[in-house]
Every structure is written in structure tokens, then in C-alpha cells.
Write a protein that holds these residues in place. Structure first.
Motif, mmCIF file in Angstrom:
data_model
loop_
_atom_site.group_PDB
_atom_site.id
_atom_site.type_symbol
_atom_site.label_atom_id
_atom_site.label_comp_id
_atom_site.label_asym_id
_atom_site.label_seq_id
_atom_site.Cartn_x
_atom_site.Cartn_y
_atom_site.Cartn_z
ATOM 1 N N UNK A 143 1.325 -1.158 -0.346
ATOM 2 C CA UNK A 143 0.057 0.163 0.409
ATOM 3 C C UNK A 143 0.758 1.134 -0.118
ATOM 4 N N UNK A 144 2.039 0.788 0.231
ATOM 5 C CA UNK A 144 3.026 2.506 0.768
ATOM 6 C C UNK A 144 4.057 2.168 -0.552
ATOM 7 N N UNK A 145 3.967 3.443 -0.804
ATOM 8 C CA UNK A 145 5.018 3.302 -2.204
ATOM 9 C C UNK A 145 6.833 3.663 -1.757
ATOM 10 N N UNK A 287 -5.319 6.175 3.196
ATOM 11 C CA UNK A 287 -5.759 5.152 2.958
ATOM 12 C C UNK A 287 -5.997 4.810 1.932
ATOM 13 N N UNK A 288 -5.397 6.195 1.039
ATOM 14 C CA UNK A 288 -5.403 6.962 -0.312
ATOM 15 C C UNK A 288 -3.905 6.332 -0.885
ATOM 16 N N UNK A 289 -3.658 6.064 -0.313
ATOM 17 C CA UNK A 289 -1.983 6.039 0.001
ATOM 18 C C UNK A 289 -1.768 7.177 -0.849
ATOM 19 N N UNK A 290 -1.899 8.455 -0.562
ATOM 20 C CA UNK A 290 -1.215 10.237 -0.824
ATOM 21 C C UNK A 290 -0.646 10.801 0.287
ATOM 22 N N UNK A 291 0.170 11.620 0.011
ATOM 23 C CA UNK A 291 0.958 12.871 0.697
ATOM 24 C C UNK A 291 -0.338 13.257 1.726
#
Length: 339
Positions: A143-145, A287-291
Motif C-alpha cells: 500500500x505504501x510507495x 488510506x488513499x496512499x497519497x500525501x
């Protein structure tokens, strides 16, 4: 005769200087105060004598220098031979231990139960050892990039080696991973070797499954703790969750216009759900995987779309029009996940 690192350090400094002086003067008297008992150069002189670079002359009252070329082979060659023998022996021991380690990791005796806890720096080494032992399949959900170049290189080497020996691999990311240049490099590398990668709008936790016999999940409160699960029913349950998510996901390498519209629609819908459910911005961004900054941009776009100045007005406008974030995307935004 063996020599320590301390002997070499003494040889490189004081002893070499003393030898150079002995060569220049043709020798050194035994009663020279510098090499007398407790003299400043006594240890250096004794080392030169042990090595054989100075020997007594015929009279026994003076030491004279010896050509280093005649001494070097007698000293260095045995060290090189001993080093080669030690390397060979250590390689044999390492291979023997590797066999035992493989037996241990694949046996029930390796655990204190069906779940093993791994902490801190040991996690990556533990995962690397399991991937190195993989025989048929790797399933991963990431989930994390935010992986750095060093971690990326290690992952490419680790996963690439598994793929090259015939292990199949499927990886899930969130849609946000498509904006990561580092993730694009990793995906390009592993897909060239046969891996499949898809992305999903939904939030999921990190998961690695090796050969459907062991699953790795994060601890409840921290990524510095990992749990290795070997209980067959639990592993099968986690695999089933992965497969359901995989069927809903979209191929990473597909960048068709309809695909990208579908992804944008899914991210918009999830942002709406996060707002309606009342999650804090940091939690929603995760939860969206964004900053948090990117998530704030999503919210700003929704405000503009619904002509709202505040989040309260935005919520009212969405409620009045019946928007819930669970609507199906427009037909032209849909596309099949053909992997």
C-alpha cells in the motif's frame, strides 16, 4: 609464525623507519640505546628480527639488514595460502549452514507456534531469506510507495532472482503508485521478467505470501513489527482476500485513456467516501496512499466541482444530490482488468 594486525601497524611505521636507517648505515650495534631493553625502538627491532629483515653479523655484536625480496615470499606466501584455505573452508561451512537454515525454515520446529513475530532490522533479512527459498509463487500487496533507491535496488535484485528461477509473482499497489517514478522503475524491471502488477483504489495492508505456505503481515501498531503466519487456514484466508482484490484491480502497465479515466473516477469516489465517513485528513491520505497535500488537492477539486466554499457546504451539496462515493463510474470510464 603468525603476525597480528598490531604487528603490521608497527611494521608499517616505526619498524620500517628503523629498517631504512639500518640499511643506510649498514647495520646497528647491539648496544645501541634505542634497541636496548625498554628502549624506544626495542619492539620494532624485535619485529624486524622475527621477520628476518635483520640478522646478526659474524661477530655477533651487530645486526645487518637483509634484502626484503628474500624475506617477503617466506612471510606473505604462507599468509595467502592460509587465507585461500580459510575462504574455501568458510564457503563450505556457509553452504552447510544454508542447507540447515532451509530445513529449519521449512519445518514446524522453526516456530514457537503458527505465528512468529519479527522485529526491526531483522524483518528485511527474514523476508529476503523466505523469498530466496520460494519455489513457485509470490503474492505481494504494497500500500505504501515511498521506497528509496537503495531499497528499490535490493527489491529488484531479490525479486528478479526469484522470477528468473521460475517463480511466478503478482503484486498489488494502490492507484497512487502510478505517480511514483521509483515504483515505475521497479515495475518495469519485474514485468520484463514475467511478473504481473495491478493497482486498486481501495486501502489494504501490506502482505507477502510465499508459496501459499507462509504469509507476512505488519504488526497492529507499527511497521517495525512483522508477523509470519504459517497456519494453513489463516494463510488460505489471506490468499483469498488477495485474489478478490486482484480481480477488482487494474493492470499497472495499461495506460489507455479509458483506463486512466476509470482510475481517476475511483480515486474521486474514495475521496468522497473518506469525507462522508468523517476521517481526519492524515488518515484519509494514508488510506488513499497519497500525501496529505495531494489529498487536500482532491478535496479542493471536489469543492470546485460542487461550487462549495467550505467542507460543510461540500457535504451538504453532495448529500442534496445523493452522492455517496459508491456510485458506479460512467460506462466510458470502465475497463476490464485483463492483466
Amino acid at each position: 609464525m603468525s603476525y597480528s594486525p598490531e604487528d603490521r601497524e608497527l611494521f608499517e611505521t616505526v619498524a620500517s623507519e628503523l629498517y631504512a636507517e639500518i640499511v643506510t648505515t649498514g647495520g646497528i650495534d647491539h648496544d645501541d640505546p634505542r634497541i636496548a631493553d625498554h628502549g624506544p625502538h626495542r619492539a620494532a627491532y624485535d619485529l624486524l628480527s622475527r621477520i628476518g629483515l635483520v640478522v646478526d653479523d659474524d661477530g655477533g655484536k651487530r645486526s645487518v639488514p637483509v634484502d626484503p625480496a628474500t624475506v617477503q615470499s617466506l612471510l606473505v606466501a604462507p599468509m595467502g595460502q592460509q587465507g585461500a584455505e580459510l575462504l574455501t573452508e568458510s564457503a563450505g561451512w556457509a553452504q552447510a549452514f544454508n542447507g540447515l537454515a532451509l530445513t529449519w525454515r521449512k519445518s514446524p520446529a522453526s516456530d514457537r507456534g503458527p505465528i512468529t513475530e519479527v522485529r526491526g532490522d531483522a524483518i528485511n533479512r527474514f523476508i529476503a531469506s523466505l523469498v530466496a527459498d520460494a519455489e513457485s509463487e509470490l503474492l505481494t500487496a504494497q500500500p505504501q510507495t515511498g521506497r528509496g533507491l537503495q531499497e528499490l535496488s535490493a527489491a529488484i535484485e531479490r525479486d528478479g532472482a526469484a522470477l528468473e528461477r521460475g517463480v511466478t509473482m503478482r503484486t498489488l499497489y494502490q492507484h497512487s503508485a502510478r505517480r511514483s517514478s521509483i515504483t515505475h522503475k521497479y515495475v518495469a524491471s519485474v514485468t520484463e521478467r514475467g511478473a504481473e502488477v495491478r493497482t486498486l483504489d481501495e486501502f489494504f495492508n501490506r502482505l507477502i505470501v510465499i508459496d501459499r505456505r507462509v504469509a507476512i503481515i505488519p504488526g497492529r501498531d507499527s511497521l517495525s513489527v512483522a508477523l509470519a503466519i504459517r497456519e494453513p487456514s489463516l494463510v488460505a484466508y489471506l490468499v483469498d482476500m488477495f485474489e478478490r482484490s486482484w480481480e477488482r484491480a487494474r493492470p499497472f502497465t495499461n495506460r489507455e485513456t479509458s483506463m486512466m479515466r476509470g482510475i481517476a473516477a475511483e480515486q474521486r469516489a474514495m475521496t468522497i467516501r473518506m469525507l462522508i465517513e468523517g476521517h481526519a485528513d492524515p488518515a484519509s491520505a494514508k488510506r488513499l496512499g497519497v500525501s496529505p497535500r495531494t489529498y487536500a488537492g482532491y478535496v479542493a477539486e471536489l469543492k470546485e466541482e460542487f461550487e462549495a466554499q467550505t467542507r460543510f457546504q461540500l457535504g451538504y451539496a453532495m448529500g442534496r444530490t445523493g452522492v455517496s462515493g459508491n456510485e458506479r463510474p460512467p460506462a466510458d470510464a470502465e475497463t476490464e482488468s485483463d492483466g
